[in-house]
Design an enzyme around this catalytic site. Structure first.
Site, PDB file in Angstrom:
ATOM      1  N   GLY B  59       0.912  -1.231   0.039  1.00 27.10           N
ATOM      2  CA  GLY B  59      -0.109  -0.051  -0.014  1.00 27.10           C
ATOM      3  C   GLY B  59       1.006   1.298  -0.028  1.00 27.10           C
ATOM      4  N   SER B  60       0.409   2.247   0.615  1.00 27.31           N
ATOM      5  CA  SER B  60       0.782   3.774   0.570  1.00 27.31           C
ATOM      6  C   SER B  60       2.399   3.897   0.993  1.00 27.31           C
ATOM      7  CB  SER B  60      -0.261   4.577   1.393  1.00 27.31           C
ATOM      8  OG  SER B  60       0.357   5.689   1.439  1.00 27.31           O
TER       9      SER B  60
END
Lengths: 368, 128
Positions: B59-60
């Site tokens: 993810g981020s």
């Protein structure tokens, strides 16, 4: 530098540009804010072209959009610290739509997982998935360590995805990306069976894979620039058909009848805004519709008259921010409608939202 | 078990193990250290003072700041053990000063095991 040692980099390499993530006060909180203010006060400045990720609010129209005052105050402290370091306050997750387009094979140090995916996969530039602070360090030093995706041998696909489904709406690409990211995690997928994909669709596909998984690079047969150059023999194959796409829609849908529809994750392109403007021309929205984009693209949309059409219908083009990093849960919204696999991934946990994940036509229909 | 040192330091604590990758941003609350990602195997669990064991990050890229924030908010895990630490987690643990090693066969570690982590030498031991 320590990263280079860990990952066995042979040398440091000059980077063409940097994308810095970790900008919203909601994301980085007081510890991040103080870290950045400390760096800025010590006189750290960037050596290369450095763009900034979205902030937690529209930096111009935040009052009108109902952003809480104490949030705005802290957000402006962060922006001020980045400005002092010489970073351009572009506030967008799509730097490549706002003037920073790396060339094929150019070494860059970008954070923002969706922009990493786009620059590696669609443009063929070379970057690792930098963390916000490691990208900032690369900007200050002008270099990054030569390892991972900077090296050609590490850009080879590690799994093959055979797609057998009609992809029509951009949300179909978002659903495909979310599903594949979950399956392949940090692998490098090579897609076959995708007959067409414009750049907006590639943007949403890559963003979803980078959110549900850790995909930093993908290849698509006959579409992306490195697809013809890589080795695809002997790879594990994952089939994705209509069934998987349909199940993903069902999985991402946790709510109905959105209080607000937010488009532009990643930030909308001028083409996406022009399409929305056409759909909203002469319409009367009963519930809010936001379209998130960069200030650069919003100004272009104003020049073309799209902003006026959208505003007249009751919508808003919101610049500098997005639905994930702005405090929407504090603004009374409970269910958000999106057409982005990435947004649908983050909204339930981070923003406490129920999600209505659908194509753009269904979303706009809901709000009329 | 011998691994690779990512961020130096020593720690001892109870293992909390995730078979799935962790995305710190949007996955773990920066103030409470509770896992908030819907459907995650560790959803609702708190990682404070644990030895957090997971295959790799996802993810981020803002995840690094979340790891740093957990430490500043005094709710961080005591140490982290991965199969493969990628840049985002590495940046976070180095900045936060959380001991971390990778290249460990994490399948051998079970929830609740007492782990002695020596990240200076890239080593960890299951004490039970």
């Amino acid at each position: 530098m320590r990263l280079g040692d860990i990952y066995g980099a042979d040398k440091m390499i000059t980077v063409g540009s940097v994308q810095v993530a970790g900008v919203s006060y909601k994301s980085i909180g007081d510890p991040g804010t103080e870290f950045l203010e400390d760096l800025a006060s010590k006189g750290a400045t960037v050596k290369v072209l450095t763009y900034l990720n979205p902030a937690g609010m529209d930096l111009k129209d935040w009052k009108e959009l109902g952003i809480p005052k104490d949030f705005a105050k802290n957000q402006l402290r962060i922006i001020d610290a980045f400005g002092k370091m010489g970073i351009l306050i572009t506030s967008t997750c799509t730097p490549y739509l706002a003037g920073n387009i790396p060339r094929f094979k150019e070494h860059i140090a970008w954070s923002e997982s969706s922009a990493v995916s786009y620059s590696n996969s669609v443009l063929g530039a070379r970057t690792n998935r930098e963390g916000g602070p490691s990208a900032l360090a690369a900007a200050i030093c002008g270099v990054t360590a030569n390892y991972g995706l900077h090296l050609w041998e590490n850009r080879q696909p590690t799994v093959k995805i055979k797609v057998d489904a009609d992809l029509i709406f951009n949300s179909d690409y978002g659903a495909l990306g979310w599903y594949v990211g979950k399956q392949v995690k940090n692998k490098i997928p090579y897609f076959s069976g995708i007959k067409k994909a414009d750049k907006d669709q590639l943007k949403t596909l890559g963003a979803a894979m980078a959110a549900s998984g850790a995909v930093a690079l993908y290849h698509i047969e006959n579409i992306t620039p490195e697809a013809d150059l890589v080795e695809t023999k002997g790879l594990e194959i994952i089939d994705v058909g209509k069934k998987e796409i349909k199940e993903t829609y069902a999985k991402l849908n946790t709510g109905k009848h959105p209080d607000i529809v937010i488009l532009g994750c990643p930030h909308a392109s001028l083409r996406e805004i022009s399409i929305i403007a056409k759909k909203l021309e002469g319409k009367n929205l009963k519930k809010p519709v936001w379209i998130c984009t960069s200030r650069t693209v919003k100004e272009a949309a104003q020049r073309e008259g799209y902003n006026e059409i959208i505003t007249r219908a009751g919508g808003n083009i919101v610049a500098d921010t997005c639905m994930v990093v702005s405090p929407i849960e504090k603004m009374g919204y409970k269910t958000t409608g999106v057409n982005s696999g990435k947004a649908a991934n983050y909204l339930p946990g981070f923003c406490k939202q129920e999600v209505y994940f659908a194509n753009i036509d269904d979303l706009l229909e809901e709000q009329q | 078990m011998k691994g690779r040192s990512i961020s130096p330091g020593k720690a001892e604590g109870e293992a909390i193990v995730s078979s799935e990758p962790i995305g710190f941003y949007g996955g773990i609350d920066i103030k409470t250290a509770v896992v908030i990602e819907k459907g995650h195997p560790l959803e609702g669990k708190k990682v404070t003072d644990k030895i957090l064991v997971f295959p790799f990050g996802k993810g981020s890229t803002v995840g690094s700041y979340v790891i740093y924030g957990l430490k500043k908010n005094n709710v961080a895990p005591r140490g982290i053990i991965n199969k493969e630490t990628e840049t985002i987690v590495a940046t976070g643990v180095i900045l936060a000063g959380i001991p971390c090693i990778d290249q460990v066969d994490i399948r051998k570690i079970k929830n609740g095991d007492i782990i002695v982590l020596d990240a200076d030498h890239g080593y960890c031991e299951i004490k039970k």
